[in-house]
Design a protein around this motif. Sequence first.
Motif, PDB file in Angstrom:
ATOM      1  N   ALA A   1       1.004  -0.945  -0.035  1.00 47.89           N
ATOM      2  CA  ALA A   1      -0.057   0.054   0.080  1.00 47.89           C
ATOM      3  C   ALA A   1       0.864   1.009  -0.018  1.00 47.89           C
ATOM      4  N   GLY A   2       2.076   1.341   0.783  1.00 48.51           N
ATOM      5  CA  GLY A   2       2.757   2.444   0.601  1.00 48.51           C
ATOM      6  C   GLY A   2       3.606   2.488  -0.389  1.00 48.51           C
ATOM      7  N   MET A   3       3.844   1.699  -1.255  1.00 53.72           N
ATOM      8  CA  MET A   3       4.636   1.498  -2.267  1.00 53.72           C
ATOM      9  C   MET A   3       3.599   2.290  -3.226  1.00 53.72           C
ATOM     10  N   MET A   4       2.299   1.739  -3.513  1.00 49.37           N
ATOM     11  CA  MET A   4       1.408   2.380  -4.611  1.00 49.37           C
ATOM     12  C   MET A   4       1.234   3.913  -4.216  1.00 49.37           C
ATOM     13  N   VAL A   5       0.875   4.321  -3.121  1.00 49.42           N
ATOM     14  CA  VAL A   5       0.808   5.789  -2.737  1.00 49.42           C
ATOM     15  C   VAL A   5       1.982   6.279  -3.105  1.00 49.42           C
ATOM     16  N   GLY A   6       3.195   5.972  -2.721  1.00 48.53           N
ATOM     17  CA  GLY A   6       4.362   6.600  -2.920  1.00 48.53           C
ATOM     18  C   GLY A   6       4.501   6.529  -4.498  1.00 48.53           C
TER      19      GLY A   6
ATOM     20  N   ALA B   1       6.118   5.983   3.890  1.00 48.36           N
ATOM     21  CA  ALA B   1       6.404   5.829   5.302  1.00 48.36           C
ATOM     22  C   ALA B   1       5.219   6.221   5.890  1.00 48.36           C
ATOM     23  N   LEU B   2       4.643   7.491   5.443  1.00 47.03           N
ATOM     24  CA  LEU B   2       3.550   7.966   6.262  1.00 47.03           C
ATOM     25  C   LEU B   2       2.254   6.930   6.076  1.00 47.03           C
ATOM     26  N   THR B   3       2.151   6.335   4.957  1.00 49.38           N
ATOM     27  CA  THR B   3       0.928   5.271   4.613  1.00 49.38           C
ATOM     28  C   THR B   3       1.221   4.105   5.553  1.00 49.38           C
TER      29      THR B   3
ATOM     30  N   LYS C   1      13.908  15.202  -5.510  1.00 50.75           N
ATOM     31  CA  LYS C   1      12.854  15.767  -4.612  1.00 50.75           C
ATOM     32  C   LYS C   1      11.596  14.896  -4.979  1.00 50.75           C
ATOM     33  N   ALA C   2      11.222  14.267  -5.970  1.00 51.80           N
ATOM     34  CA  ALA C   2      10.246  13.386  -6.109  1.00 51.80           C
ATOM     35  C   ALA C   2      10.493  12.136  -5.593  1.00 51.80           C
ATOM     36  N   SER C   3      11.805  11.670  -5.476  1.00 51.09           N
ATOM     37  CA  SER C   3      11.987  10.365  -4.827  1.00 51.09           C
ATOM     38  C   SER C   3      12.045  10.637  -3.075  1.00 51.09           C
ATOM     39  N   PHE C   4      12.391  11.692  -2.849  1.00 51.16           N
ATOM     40  CA  PHE C   4      12.040  12.146  -1.287  1.00 51.16           C
ATOM     41  C   PHE C   4      10.726  11.975  -0.982  1.00 51.16           C
ATOM     42  N   GLY C   5       9.869  12.677  -1.822  1.00 51.26           N
ATOM     43  CA  GLY C   5       8.418  12.574  -1.736  1.00 51.26           C
ATOM     44  C   GLY C   5       7.593  11.238  -1.623  1.00 51.26           C
ATOM     45  N   TYR C   6       8.256  10.397  -2.675  1.00 54.05           N
ATOM     46  CA  TYR C   6       7.780   9.111  -2.351  1.00 54.05           C
ATOM     47  C   TYR C   6       8.314   8.289  -0.951  1.00 54.05           C
ATOM     48  N   VAL C   7       9.427   8.337  -0.645  1.00 56.84           N
ATOM     49  CA  VAL C   7       9.734   8.043   0.727  1.00 56.84           C
ATOM     50  C   VAL C   7       8.949   8.323   1.649  1.00 56.84           C
ATOM     51  N   ILE C   8       8.645   9.705   1.758  1.00 56.00           N
ATOM     52  CA  ILE C   8       7.685  10.163   2.925  1.00 56.00           C
ATOM     53  C   ILE C   8       6.417   9.777   2.719  1.00 56.00           C
ATOM     54  N   SER C   9       5.925   9.504   1.634  1.00 54.50           N
ATOM     55  CA  SER C   9       4.551   9.364   1.602  1.00 54.50           C
ATOM     56  C   SER C   9       4.359   7.779   1.871  1.00 54.50           C
TER      57      SER C   9
ATOM     58  N   SER D   1      -3.471   2.897  13.176  1.00 57.19           N
ATOM     59  CA  SER D   1      -5.144   2.965  13.230  1.00 57.19           C
ATOM     60  C   SER D   1      -5.788   1.620  13.893  1.00 57.19           C
ATOM     61  N   SER D   2      -7.267   1.895  14.039  1.00 56.53           N
ATOM     62  CA  SER D   2      -7.766   0.965  14.873  1.00 56.53           C
ATOM     63  C   SER D   2      -7.778  -0.508  14.118  1.00 56.53           C
TER      64      SER D   2
END
Length: 403
Positions: free
Chosen positions: A206-211, A237-239, A227-235, A246-247
């Motif tokens: 799921a994280g990979m697809m969102v990233g 990781a957040l996912t 910068k795009a790669s950095f955005g990938y890693v952050i998104s 989550s519950s």
Amino acid sequence: MMKTSGKVRALLPCLLFLCSAAHSGISKEGQLKLLSHYSNASLVEDSLKLATSSSGLAISTVINYGFWYGICKSPEVVSALAGRFDLSGTEQNELREVKSSFCNQLAAVITSTEVALAGHLSLWPLELPWWQPLRFVGTAYSVYDVYTNFDPDLIPITTAAYFTGEVVARTVAGATAVTGLRHQNKSAIQPLDYTCTEYNMMSLIAGMMVGTIVYEKMIAREFSSVKASFGYVISAALTDGISAISSLSRHRSDCIFRVGTVTAAEVLAGTGAIAGAWATAIVGAGTVALSSPSELSGIIAAFTLFLTAPPIGLWGVAGMNTGAIVGAGVMVLLKQQCLRLDSNHLLNNVALSLAPALALALINSISNYAVYGYSLEDSLSETTRKQWQKFHAPLDYLYTLFQ
């Protein structure tokens, strides 16, 4: 398929979500009992019953094709969409014209999806997974991919084809893994905490697809690759982090890597379930790698699969590979099938729809025989029964969709 205006194209997915498909799994106790007392029963126990159940399934599948086709072609659908989205008269006429060819394609792929779900092999030996929505992330990504990189008119067809391929991949992978494990020493199989292992795999995917979505959007807005790669890693990781707190993942904090108090049947079922989850991950990662225009996605997909790989032994790996290949083949088959459908030849369309649907029923039946010892005729009869369930027990039918 003919080209349409943006508003009409955007409404086509609504037709897909008018349709649903069902699957009811075996209870935990029933699964473990069947796995523990499995014997090499005959694939076909009664030839006459096999002929009857096959004919019944064929008739049921044709009727279901007509059912979905009738819903899609119903004038009330256009009226409802016109009132909801304020379509002009021209747009309403355009939507009616599109439905002629679109409804054939939609009915065909929905019929195949329903058959795949109705006979889907359930291997999970524990409680119903509380993170079940993670399994549908790949389906959601396929919607984004088709809308962004291909023809939006194909969203319902491609989405259903992906979902069907993913279901078949899990079924075949689990059956292959369990079949192989039956013929080796169970004590040599290290029992894992299957719930946590499968959760971690799905969460990473799921994280990979969102990233990947974030990466592609940033590149499209002319951000640098760094910068795009950095955005990938952050998104990504957040996912993964959000899913962890989550519950739905309330049990994750209690996870341990190995558990020793499980039966041989639970080891079989759990390993088969993990092989199926891994096959799902491969199908999802492959979809990202093939559809993304960037080389980064292919590298990331391979790295993600490396991270998710659980230690499930040779037969688990064999099951994973077999399931992923068959699942990908099913996706290709359903997409090619839709290209051959003709809005002017309904009987030809029915024949084209019946072949892959029955092939999926056969795959499911052989898998159920390999794992639980069900005869072919029993599995086909059960698939038919579940198809009819939506007519006499619609609430049960909808409930079993997510099991």
